[in-house]
Scaffold this motif. Structure first.
Motif, PDB file in Angstrom:
ATOM      1  N   ALA A 151       5.251  -1.020  10.085  1.00  0.00           N
ATOM      2  CA  ALA A 151       6.589  -2.582  10.823  1.00  0.00           C
ATOM      3  C   ALA A 151       5.783  -2.129  12.077  1.00  0.00           C
ATOM      4  O   ALA A 151       5.852  -3.622  12.374  1.00  0.00           O
ATOM      5  CB  ALA A 151       8.093  -2.014  11.216  1.00  0.00           C
ATOM      6  N   ILE A 152       4.843  -0.842  12.544  1.00  0.00           N
ATOM      7  CA  ILE A 152       4.604  -1.175  14.044  1.00  0.00           C
ATOM      8  C   ILE A 152       3.346  -1.895  14.337  1.00  0.00           C
ATOM      9  O   ILE A 152       3.692  -2.910  15.523  1.00  0.00           O
ATOM     10  CB  ILE A 152       4.038   0.402  14.046  1.00  0.00           C
ATOM     11  N   LEU A 153       2.800  -2.092  13.177  1.00  0.00           N
ATOM     12  CA  LEU A 153       1.593  -2.454  13.386  1.00  0.00           C
ATOM     13  C   LEU A 153       2.248  -4.766  13.654  1.00  0.00           C
ATOM     14  O   LEU A 153       1.464  -4.738  14.418  1.00  0.00           O
ATOM     15  CB  LEU A 153       0.945  -2.668  11.963  1.00  0.00           C
ATOM     16  N   GLU A 166       0.683  -1.154  -0.210  1.00  0.00           N
ATOM     17  CA  GLU A 166      -0.185  -0.386   0.026  1.00  0.00           C
ATOM     18  C   GLU A 166       0.906   1.168   0.168  1.00  0.00           C
ATOM     19  O   GLU A 166       0.684   2.483  -0.853  1.00  0.00           O
ATOM     20  CB  GLU A 166      -0.934  -0.086   1.009  1.00  0.00           C
ATOM     21  N   ALA A 167       2.075   1.210   0.146  1.00  0.00           N
ATOM     22  CA  ALA A 167       2.826   2.547   0.617  1.00  0.00           C
ATOM     23  C   ALA A 167       3.387   3.115  -0.522  1.00  0.00           C
ATOM     24  O   ALA A 167       3.370   3.355  -0.773  1.00  0.00           O
ATOM     25  CB  ALA A 167       3.810   1.769   1.893  1.00  0.00           C
ATOM     26  N   TYR A 204       9.285   8.086  15.650  1.00  0.00           N
ATOM     27  CA  TYR A 204      10.430   8.681  16.191  1.00  0.00           C
ATOM     28  C   TYR A 204      11.132   9.089  14.901  1.00  0.00           C
ATOM     29  O   TYR A 204      11.548   9.578  14.086  1.00  0.00           O
ATOM     30  CB  TYR A 204      11.746   8.454  16.777  1.00  0.00           C
ATOM     31  N   LEU A 205      11.612   7.645  14.834  1.00  0.00           N
ATOM     32  CA  LEU A 205      12.708   7.097  13.286  1.00  0.00           C
ATOM     33  C   LEU A 205      11.557   7.608  12.014  1.00  0.00           C
ATOM     34  O   LEU A 205      12.686   7.983  11.196  1.00  0.00           O
ATOM     35  CB  LEU A 205      12.088   5.881  13.327  1.00  0.00           C
ATOM     36  N   ARG A 206      10.471   7.021  12.079  1.00  0.00           N
ATOM     37  CA  ARG A 206       9.724   7.804  10.962  1.00  0.00           C
ATOM     38  C   ARG A 206      10.335   9.218  10.804  1.00  0.00           C
ATOM     39  O   ARG A 206       9.792   9.903   9.426  1.00  0.00           O
ATOM     40  CB  ARG A 206       8.495   7.320  11.069  1.00  0.00           C
ATOM     41  N   VAL A 243       8.592   5.411   2.352  1.00  0.00           N
ATOM     42  CA  VAL A 243       9.848   4.624   3.963  1.00  0.00           C
ATOM     43  C   VAL A 243       8.517   4.994   5.549  1.00  0.00           C
ATOM     44  O   VAL A 243       8.847   3.848   6.118  1.00  0.00           O
ATOM     45  CB  VAL A 243      10.654   5.441   3.818  1.00  0.00           C
ATOM     46  N   SER A 244       7.809   5.832   5.988  1.00  0.00           N
ATOM     47  CA  SER A 244       6.694   6.694   6.532  1.00  0.00           C
ATOM     48  C   SER A 244       5.842   5.624   6.897  1.00  0.00           C
ATOM     49  O   SER A 244       5.447   5.557   8.067  1.00  0.00           O
ATOM     50  CB  SER A 244       6.627   7.861   6.889  1.00  0.00           C
ATOM     51  N   SER A 245       5.494   5.146   5.839  1.00  0.00           N
ATOM     52  CA  SER A 245       4.092   4.533   5.518  1.00  0.00           C
ATOM     53  C   SER A 245       4.622   3.168   5.655  1.00  0.00           C
ATOM     54  O   SER A 245       4.137   2.218   6.504  1.00  0.00           O
ATOM     55  CB  SER A 245       3.457   4.216   4.452  1.00  0.00           C
TER      56      SER A 245
END
Lengths: 282, 333
Positions: free
Chosen positions: B248-250, B208-209, B324-326, B241-243
């Motif tokens: 990755a968080i999920l 999706e990203a 924070y990384l995002r 990358v942010s999406s």
């Protein structure tokens, strides 16, 4: 004359064959060097034929405008010149499309090398979400390794050539997305030039811009025509008349007429062309 | 104009009624979360916080007692039969180890698959087949992955092992880098099993990203003579990358909460050492919570609540880290 040389000499034409019938005292004129030449060129999207049997010469170091109503195949033709249509799986083409004699349609023609020679500017400004500097350096970094100093120089030269240096020189390391639409489009032209192409393709480069930005891009195109072969697709008749030296009129996938811009706009030989350029249809 | 005019007052009323319905739904879900949190905190805080220090700091303003607010022994002790001595050192570190192992494998594999499907694969029968399967895998219950993990990683289809049934040892058994075949109920086997669980999540989120990156950027890059790989590396992935990290968080949240697939691997519930390498034994927080909560003593149920608070805290910390990384990556563009 040595007898061994005689038969060989007989096979060498005194002049290029096309000039054989010219009077002997006529000056031998070199025909203009052809950058791009389409011959019997056809293009399809799936089963829909977008271009029929196109034959067109595009001379070097001049501006050629492709005009015609929407869906007439002019953008398709433009996108075949640097093989952008490779990104569309259903796009196919036949015939020949040559750049300095090499057929661009060959399956094994190196598209990466081709696109280094043939740059493209799109309808909507599409700067990368990176800094102004990195946008310009992007193409150069793809193709060669350069020192910082060389890269700095290239960035400055390209931005100067695109007449945007004075506006951005103090914020080279800020995001390119902060520029106005017209500035973004000139940035995209600078970005395309930084790769060092011979041909620049422009697909309606001013259609998303306001009149002032359009005027600045047009001035830029006129400045650049001594260095590049520019092919521009436009829906704006005045724009075609202002910036181009040759014009080709497309209609329903066929080339109707091509010639110098003067002729096409003032004395077209085809009725359809006349109606289109005077705004009576299309 | 034909037809009869609708009653304006009725329409307004319907509009208000629907708004009220939406509000009720929203507050119900918020209420549920609130009840859950309050229950957990009231049950678990007694064993997590030091009542004497809490009084000292908040009633008397003695700030010197702040480090004593938390009963650190709950975090540093190993499991014990006596509730007052019991801690969750082993499951806490076990969870961190297994989740990190899982992400180390799942992120490159998942993002790689997504990049192939979105950027390189043409719409062939094969790529459609892969996509359909990824979507199906996302719906498979996690215990099924446990069985696969047990067969493929823990036992390795019974292909390895010495004649006496012991595993083959590669390298010095005391070294962190040694390898044992088959993996057994080790951190590596656990991480790989969880990888199976989260892989579809990462693949779908990354797809999706990548799909959300405007086509015009890819065209710009390719028109400058970039190869597909250069375009992917320099333009598409940075823009996505942010999406991808949100995905990755999920995935991480899912992995840290899973007990079922690891249960199948046969991990121990009582363990008196923390992992020191990929071949170490481990246990995880959800498993410890399950174990404590199923005991009859009230003290152990309080411990379970404490462990839930710690689990949530670890989850929130990891999420904060990724956010924070995002943020950093987003602004580095």
């Amino acid at each position: 004359m040595n007898q061994f040389e005689a038969p060989f000499m007989n096979n060498v034409p005194a002049r290029p064959p096309s000039l054989h019938n010219a009077p002997p005292d006529a000056p031998i004129r070199q025909p203009p060097r052809l950058a791009l030449r389409a011959e019997g060129f056809n293009a399809w999207y799936g089963s829909f034929q977008a271009i029929h049997d196109l034959t067109l010469d595009i001379p070097m170091q001049s501006v050629t405008a492709l005009i015609g109503p929407s869906g007439c195949g002019k953008s398709t033709f433009l996108r075949w010149i640097n093989r952008m249509n490779d990104m569309i799986p259903s796009a196919k083409a036949s015939g020949s499309l040559t750049l300095d004699g090499e057929n661009l349609l060959d399956r094994d023609h190196d598209v990466v090398a081709l696109r280094r020679r043939v740059g493209m500017v799109f309808q909507k400004p599409n700067p990368f979400p990176k800094s102004i500097y990195d946008n310009i350096a992007f193409g150069a970094r793809l193709h060669r390794t350069m020192s910082h100093a060389q890269l700095d120089e290239l960035v400055e030269c390209s931005l100067r050539a695109a007449a945007i240096w004075d506006e951005v020189k103090d914020r080279l390391h800020q995001s390119a997305l902060g520029l106005s639409g017209g500035q973004q489009q000139r940035l995209c032209i600078a970005r395309a030039m930084a790769v060092g192409p011979e041909v620049l393709l422009m697909d309606e480069p001013c259609s998303a811009l306001d009149p002032r930005s359009t005027a600045s891009i047009e001035a830029l195109i006129r400045d650049l025509r001594s260095q590049f072969t520019i092919v521009i697709v436009t829906h704006n008749m005045q724009q075609a008349a202002r910036v181009s030296e040759q014009t080709a009129f497309f209609f329903e996938g066929r080339l109707v007429e091509s010639g110098t811009t003067d002729t096409i706009f003032t004395n077209p030989s085809n009725k359809q062309t006349e109606e289109y350029v005077t705004g009576r249809f299309g | 104009m034909s037809g009869t005019l609708r009653n304006q007052a009725v329409r307004t009323l319907q509009n208000r009624a629907f708004l009220a319905l939406c509000l009720v739904c929203t507050s119900l879900s918020v209420l549920l979360v609130a009840v859950l949190l309050v229950t957990i905190v009231t049950q678990g805080s007694a064993r997590l916080f030091n009542q004497a220090a809490v009084d000292a700091v908040f009633s008397h303003g003695e700030l010197g007692h702040i480090p004593e607010l938390i009963r650190w022994s709950v975090l540093t002790n190993f499991a014990s039969r006596r509730p007052d001595d019991a801690g969750l050192c082993a499951p806490l570190l076990g969870s961190v180890w297994v989740c990190l192992t899982c992400m180390v494998f799942a992120l490159p594999l998942g993002v790689g698959t997504a990049v192939y499907l979105e950027e390189f694969a043409t719409r062939t029968r094969f790529s459609r087949f892969v996509e359909l399967n990824v979507r199906n895998l996302a719906g498979v219950p996690s215990i099924v992955y446990g069985i696969i993990g047990l067969t493929a990683f823990s036992r390795m289809f019974g292909l390895f092992g010495n004649p006496d049934g012991t595993p083959i040892q590669i390298g010095d058994p005391d070294s962190a880098l040694s390898l044992r075949l088959p993996f057994g109920p080790s951190v590596l086997a656990g991480g790989l099993t969880l990888m199976l669980v989260v892989l579809p999540i990462i693949i779908i989120a990354s797809q999706e990203a990548l799909r959300a990156v405007p086509k015009s950027l890819r065209q710009a890059s390719e028109a400058l003579g970039a190869t597909r790989w250069q375009t992917t590396r320099l333009v598409t992935i940075p823009a996505a990358v942010s999406s991808i990290l949100t995905g990755a968080i999920l995935a991480l949240s899912r992995a840290i909460g899973e007990a079922a697939p690891l249960l199948v691997l046969g991990i121990p519930v009582f363990i008196a050492n923390t992992p020191s390498g990929p071949m170490s034994n481990f246990t995880v927080l959800p498993f410890q919570i399950f174990n404590w909560a199923s005991r009859p003593q009230v003290a152990f149920q309080e411990l379970a609540a404490t462990a839930i608070i710690v689990l949530l805290a670890v989850l929130l910390t990891l999420n904060a880290l990724v956010i924070y990384l995002r943020h950093r990556l987003h602004h580095a563009l």
